[in-house]
Scaffold this motif. Structure first.
Motif, PDB file in Angstrom:
ATOM      1  N   LEU A   1       0.814  -1.202   0.000  1.00 58.54           N
ATOM      2  CA  LEU A   1       0.000   0.000   0.000  1.00 58.54           C
ATOM      3  C   LEU A   1       0.859   1.268   0.000  1.00 58.54           C
ATOM      4  CD1 LEU A   1      -2.837  -1.011   2.512  1.00 58.54           C
ATOM      5  CD2 LEU A   1      -2.986  -0.854   0.016  1.00 58.54           C
ATOM      6  N   LEU A   2       1.932   1.241   0.796  1.00 60.75           N
ATOM      7  CA  LEU A   2       2.826   2.388   0.846  1.00 60.75           C
ATOM      8  C   LEU A   2       3.504   2.618  -0.505  1.00 60.75           C
ATOM      9  CD1 LEU A   2       4.180   4.625   2.460  1.00 60.75           C
ATOM     10  CD2 LEU A   2       5.915   2.969   3.182  1.00 60.75           C
ATOM     11  N   ALA A   3       3.934   1.526  -1.129  1.00 56.72           N
ATOM     12  CA  ALA A   3       4.567   1.651  -2.438  1.00 56.72           C
ATOM     13  C   ALA A   3       3.580   2.204  -3.470  1.00 56.72           C
ATOM     14  CB  ALA A   3       5.122   0.303  -2.890  1.00 56.72           C
ATOM     15  N   ASP A   4       2.332   1.709  -3.427  1.00 53.17           N
ATOM     16  CA  ASP A   4       1.318   2.220  -4.362  1.00 53.17           C
ATOM     17  C   ASP A   4       1.035   3.694  -4.123  1.00 53.17           C
ATOM     18  OD1 ASP A   4       1.178  -0.315  -5.411  1.00 53.17           O
ATOM     19  OD2 ASP A   4      -0.652  -0.887  -4.343  1.00 53.17           O
ATOM     20  N   ALA A   5       0.925   4.090  -2.846  1.00 49.07           N
ATOM     21  CA  ALA A   5       0.665   5.497  -2.534  1.00 49.07           C
ATOM     22  C   ALA A   5       1.811   6.393  -2.997  1.00 49.07           C
ATOM     23  CB  ALA A   5       0.432   5.664  -1.033  1.00 49.07           C
ATOM     24  N   MET A   6       3.051   5.917  -2.797  1.00 50.08           N
ATOM     25  CA  MET A   6       4.200   6.703  -3.250  1.00 50.08           C
ATOM     26  C   MET A   6       4.219   6.821  -4.775  1.00 50.08           C
ATOM     27  SD  MET A   6       7.160   5.311  -0.652  1.00 50.08           S
ATOM     28  CE  MET A   6       8.404   6.367  -1.395  1.00 50.08           C
ATOM     29  N   LEU A   7       3.863   5.728  -5.452  1.00 49.87           N
ATOM     30  CA  LEU A   7       3.811   5.775  -6.915  1.00 49.87           C
ATOM     31  C   LEU A   7       2.718   6.728  -7.392  1.00 49.87           C
ATOM     32  CD1 LEU A   7       4.859   4.708  -9.605  1.00 49.87           C
ATOM     33  CD2 LEU A   7       3.231   2.813  -9.421  1.00 49.87           C
ATOM     34  N   ASP A   8       1.566   6.700  -6.710  1.00 51.97           N
ATOM     35  CA  ASP A   8       0.488   7.627  -7.075  1.00 51.97           C
ATOM     36  C   ASP A   8       0.907   9.074  -6.877  1.00 51.97           C
ATOM     37  OD1 ASP A   8      -0.984   5.401  -7.621  1.00 51.97           O
ATOM     38  OD2 ASP A   8      -2.215   5.481  -5.806  1.00 51.97           O
ATOM     39  N   ASN A   9       1.626   9.351  -5.789  1.00 49.91           N
ATOM     40  CA  ASN A   9       2.097  10.718  -5.545  1.00 49.91           C
ATOM     41  C   ASN A   9       3.080  11.170  -6.618  1.00 49.91           C
ATOM     42  OD1 ASN A   9       0.560  10.995  -3.227  1.00 49.91           O
ATOM     43  ND2 ASN A   9       2.179  10.243  -1.884  1.00 49.91           N
ATOM     44  N   VAL A  10       3.966  10.260  -7.005  1.00 49.15           N
ATOM     45  CA  VAL A  10       4.924  10.619  -8.062  1.00 49.15           C
ATOM     46  C   VAL A  10       4.193  10.888  -9.368  1.00 49.15           C
ATOM     47  CG1 VAL A  10       6.846   9.764  -9.445  1.00 49.15           C
ATOM     48  CG2 VAL A  10       6.814   9.371  -6.977  1.00 49.15           C
ATOM     49  N   ALA A  11       3.189  10.056  -9.678  1.00 52.18           N
ATOM     50  CA  ALA A  11       2.433  10.241 -10.918  1.00 52.18           C
ATOM     51  C   ALA A  11       1.661  11.555 -10.893  1.00 52.18           C
ATOM     52  CB  ALA A  11       1.490   9.069 -11.131  1.00 52.18           C
TER      53      ALA A  11
ATOM     54  N   ASP B   1       3.890  14.389 -11.499  1.00 55.26           N
ATOM     55  CA  ASP B   1       4.230  14.468 -12.915  1.00 55.26           C
ATOM     56  C   ASP B   1       3.127  15.148 -13.717  1.00 55.26           C
ATOM     57  OD1 ASP B   1       5.431  14.173 -15.321  1.00 55.26           O
ATOM     58  OD2 ASP B   1       5.050  12.038 -15.535  1.00 55.26           O
ATOM     59  N   LEU B   2       1.860  14.926 -13.304  1.00 54.59           N
ATOM     60  CA  LEU B   2       0.726  15.524 -13.993  1.00 54.59           C
ATOM     61  C   LEU B   2       0.346  16.891 -13.436  1.00 54.59           C
ATOM     62  CD1 LEU B   2      -1.601  12.403 -14.304  1.00 54.59           C
ATOM     63  CD2 LEU B   2      -0.191  13.414 -16.098  1.00 54.59           C
ATOM     64  N   LEU B   3       1.095  17.381 -12.448  1.00 56.70           N
ATOM     65  CA  LEU B   3       0.714  18.627 -11.795  1.00 56.70           C
ATOM     66  C   LEU B   3       0.763  19.811 -12.757  1.00 56.70           C
ATOM     67  CD1 LEU B   3      -0.134  19.761  -9.046  1.00 56.70           C
ATOM     68  CD2 LEU B   3       2.279  20.238  -8.567  1.00 56.70           C
ATOM     69  N   SER B   4       1.687  19.791 -13.696  1.00 53.69           N
ATOM     70  CA  SER B   4       1.805  20.895 -14.654  1.00 53.69           C
ATOM     71  C   SER B   4       0.786  20.822 -15.779  1.00 53.69           C
ATOM     72  CB  SER B   4       3.215  20.916 -15.257  1.00 53.69           C
ATOM     73  OG  SER B   4       3.482  19.698 -15.935  1.00 53.69           O
ATOM     74  N   LYS B   5       0.016  19.739 -15.851  1.00 47.72           N
ATOM     75  CA  LYS B   5      -0.965  19.563 -16.916  1.00 47.72           C
ATOM     76  C   LYS B   5      -2.366  19.695 -16.350  1.00 47.72           C
ATOM     77  CE  LYS B   5       2.124  16.262 -19.178  1.00 47.72           C
ATOM     78  NZ  LYS B   5       2.261  14.875 -19.676  1.00 47.72           N
ATOM     79  N   LYS B   6      -3.256  20.272 -17.143  1.00 51.89           N
ATOM     80  CA  LYS B   6      -4.658  20.381 -16.751  1.00 51.89           C
ATOM     81  C   LYS B   6      -5.463  19.339 -17.516  1.00 51.89           C
ATOM     82  CE  LYS B   6      -4.555  25.334 -15.698  1.00 51.89           C
ATOM     83  NZ  LYS B   6      -5.153  26.664 -15.999  1.00 51.89           N
ATOM     84  N   PHE B   7      -6.132  18.463 -16.784  1.00 52.61           N
ATOM     85  CA  PHE B   7      -6.957  17.435 -17.426  1.00 52.61           C
ATOM     86  C   PHE B   7      -8.413  17.636 -17.026  1.00 52.61           C
ATOM     87  CE2 PHE B   7      -6.468  15.240 -13.386  1.00 52.61           C
ATOM     88  CZ  PHE B   7      -5.157  15.488 -13.050  1.00 52.61           C
ATOM     89  N   LEU B   8      -8.959  18.776 -17.482  1.00 46.95           N
ATOM     90  CA  LEU B   8     -10.345  19.104 -17.180  1.00 46.95           C
ATOM     91  C   LEU B   8     -11.296  18.573 -18.239  1.00 46.95           C
ATOM     92  CD1 LEU B   8      -9.828  22.797 -16.022  1.00 46.95           C
ATOM     93  CD2 LEU B   8      -9.929  20.755 -14.610  1.00 46.95           C
ATOM     94  N   THR B   9     -10.840  18.475 -19.471  1.00 43.15           N
ATOM     95  CA  THR B   9     -11.687  18.004 -20.551  1.00 43.15           C
ATOM     96  C   THR B   9     -11.515  16.492 -20.728  1.00 43.15           C
ATOM     97  OG1 THR B   9      -9.956  18.423 -22.192  1.00 43.15           O
ATOM     98  CG2 THR B   9     -11.476  20.235 -21.699  1.00 43.15           C
ATOM     99  N   PRO B  10     -12.471  15.820 -21.356  1.00 41.34           N
ATOM    100  CA  PRO B  10     -12.327  14.373 -21.591  1.00 41.34           C
ATOM    101  C   PRO B  10     -11.088  14.020 -22.395  1.00 41.34           C
ATOM    102  CG  PRO B  10     -14.606  15.043 -21.909  1.00 41.34           C
ATOM    103  CD  PRO B  10     -13.830  16.305 -21.729  1.00 41.34           C
ATOM    104  N   VAL B  11     -10.745  14.835 -23.391  1.00 37.55           N
ATOM    105  CA  VAL B  11      -9.558  14.537 -24.195  1.00 37.55           C
ATOM    106  C   VAL B  11      -8.295  14.598 -23.338  1.00 37.55           C
ATOM    107  CG1 VAL B  11      -8.189  15.315 -26.161  1.00 37.55           C
ATOM    108  CG2 VAL B  11     -10.685  15.397 -26.283  1.00 37.55           C
ATOM    109  N   ALA B  12      -8.221  15.600 -22.474  1.00 36.84           N
ATOM    110  CA  ALA B  12      -7.044  15.715 -21.600  1.00 36.84           C
ATOM    111  C   ALA B  12      -6.975  14.561 -20.604  1.00 36.84           C
ATOM    112  CB  ALA B  12      -7.083  17.056 -20.859  1.00 36.84           C
ATOM    113  N   ARG B  13      -8.125  14.100 -20.120  1.00 31.12           N
ATOM    114  CA  ARG B  13      -8.124  12.963 -19.183  1.00 31.12           C
ATOM    115  C   ARG B  13      -7.672  11.686 -19.890  1.00 31.12           C
ATOM    116  NH1 ARG B  13     -10.879  13.590 -14.294  1.00 31.12           N
ATOM    117  NH2 ARG B  13     -11.817  15.646 -14.015  1.00 31.12           N
ATOM    118  N   ARG B  14      -8.099  11.506 -21.141  1.00 31.93           N
ATOM    119  CA  ARG B  14      -7.636  10.319 -21.878  1.00 31.93           C
ATOM    120  C   ARG B  14      -6.135  10.365 -22.089  1.00 31.93           C
ATOM    121  NH1 ARG B  14     -12.077  11.842 -25.374  1.00 31.93           N
ATOM    122  NH2 ARG B  14     -13.976  10.778 -24.715  1.00 31.93           N
ATOM    123  N   GLU B  15      -5.612  11.532 -22.392  1.00 36.86           N
ATOM    124  CA  GLU B  15      -4.163  11.665 -22.566  1.00 36.86           C
ATOM    125  C   GLU B  15      -3.433  11.406 -21.252  1.00 36.86           C
ATOM    126  OE1 GLU B  15      -3.585  15.535 -24.114  1.00 36.86           O
ATOM    127  OE2 GLU B  15      -4.351  15.049 -26.134  1.00 36.86           O
TER     128      GLU B  15
END
Length: 395
Positions: A69-79, A82-96
């Motif tokens: 669980l800790l490893a998964d949480a750390m991986l989710d935080n890293v991911a 990585d996506l913090l600079s991107k905005k995924f508000l639209t469906p196309v952005a979420r798919r990307e």
């Protein structure tokens, strides 16, 4: 980890045999294990009973689960970082974003959707919208012909050609094709209240006149005299020349009055051509009221200023003029297109010529009450309410 053939109870029983006095070699030979395995069991389970062994196994399983669980949480935080600079508000952005997580971090689709809080149905959705290749091609052609037109005017042109599409669809295709035009906007300043000039909503109620300047490819400067009908937004004349004096302005206005009729008022700034003795003499002889705007207030002549801006944006900035004859030819063609083919937003996207025709028809019906009475008697169920001439603000 390979699962052992022996349970905890069996392992403790083997250790108990050795503790009871049976030699270690005999215990290993009896149960088919090596001496290394026996001593590993003893280091782990020595001195324990069955309940202690089960409790130890449970703690180890829980510890492994917490590590995962800790490893998964750390991986989710890293991911997410990585996506913090991107905005995924639209469906196309979420798919990307989901595709990026799957390829970069090896996540499954389910886990990637959980990380960005997306619905898997939306991620798997594939658009069934038609490509609209013909419409896109025609939109690009029109945008190439009229490079300073926005999507609203291009939409009107498409409707005139028979392409029945929604305005929002035209806007979407316009944006997807990358045809957006950058607007050059000046700084807005606060203005005080002023009383606008009131004119009747009929042709020739008020004209505006002003100059716009440009230069040839050789560097020589020339100017264009623009005369606008403030109500119909028609360009009555656009006269290019290297020098236009007050006498020339009076002569051009007299020529327009011969075929257009006399205006109720002409508005201009305090240019030397408009304040010259020749212009003052002409206005008195022709009986035309002339109104000068306040110094430093060009927006009091805003209709002509707006026309000058459109001419500069759509014609002067887009054309390289070689000589005076070339300038006169190009300007004349553009004025014809402006009056007869270019939709005007202030006129409900009618062309100035079409709007002037509707005003002229309404004016004729109001001047002929018998015709208006006959039309009202012929169609009593669909009688239209004709608006009389009312003063309209055009300041």
């Amino acid at each position: 980890m390979k699962r052992s053939r022996f349970s905890e109870e069996q392992i403790i029983a083997v250790l108990r045999e050795q503790e009871a006095g049976v030699p270690t070699a005999d215990v290993c030979r009896k149960h088919g294990i090596s001496s290394a395995t026996f001593y590993a069991w003893k280091a782990r389970y020595g001195g324990m009973d069955v309940s202690d062994a089960k409790r130890l196994k449970g703690l180890e399983e829980e510890n492994a689960k917490l590590k995962r669980l800790l490893a998964d949480a750390m991986l989710d935080n890293v991911a997410l970082k990585d996506l913090l600079s991107k905005k995924f508000l639209t469906p196309v952005a979420r798919r990307e974003a989901v595709a990026h997580l799957e390829t970069t971090y090896g996540m499954s689709e389910r886990r990637a959707c959980q990380v960005i809080c997306a619905d898997r149905k939306m991620i798997r959705y594939r658009s069934r919208r038609p490509a609209d290749a013909v419409l896109r091609l025609r939109l690009r052609e029109l945008a190439g012909e009229q490079r300073r037109f926005g999507y609203r005017r291009l939409h009107v042109l498409l409707r005139h050609e028979g392409h029945v599409v929604n305005r929002k669809k035209t806007q979407r295709l316009y944006r997807e094709e990358g045809l957006s035009v950058r607007r050059r906007r000046g700084r807005k300043r606060a203005t005080g209240t002023r009383a606008p000039l009131l004119v009747e909503t009929k042709p020739n109620a008020r004209w505006s006149i002003d100059f716009v300047h440009d230069q040839f490819a050789s560097g020589r400067r020339f100017r264009i005299l623009n005369i606008i009908d403030d109500v119909t937004k028609e360009c009555l004349a656009a006269i290019p020349d290297t020098s236009i004096s007050g006498r020339r302005v009076a002569r051009e206005l007299a020529g327009i009055i011969c075929w257009r009729g006399k205006p109720g008022m002409i508005v201009s700034d305090h240019g030397t051509e408009f304040t010259s003795n020749a212009m003052l003499a002409w206005t008195q002889a022709a009986g035309v009221a002339w109104h000068f705007i306040a110094p430093g207030k060009p927006m009091q002549n805003g209709i002509c200023e707006a026309f000058n801006g459109r001419m500069r944006d759509e014609l002067l900035n887009e054309t390289l003029f070689y000589d005076l004859d070339h300038a006169r030819s190009v300007v004349a063609k553009w004025v014809t297109a402006y009056n007869e083919r270019r939709p005007h937003s202030a006129l409900g996207y009618l062309t100035p010529a079409a709007y002037a025709a509707t005003l002229t028809a309404t004016h004729d019906r109001l001047r002929n009450p018998d015709q208006l009475r006959r039309s009202s008697v012929a169609q009593p169920a669909h009688m239209r309410q004709s608006q009389p001439w009312t003063p309209a603000s055009a300041g």
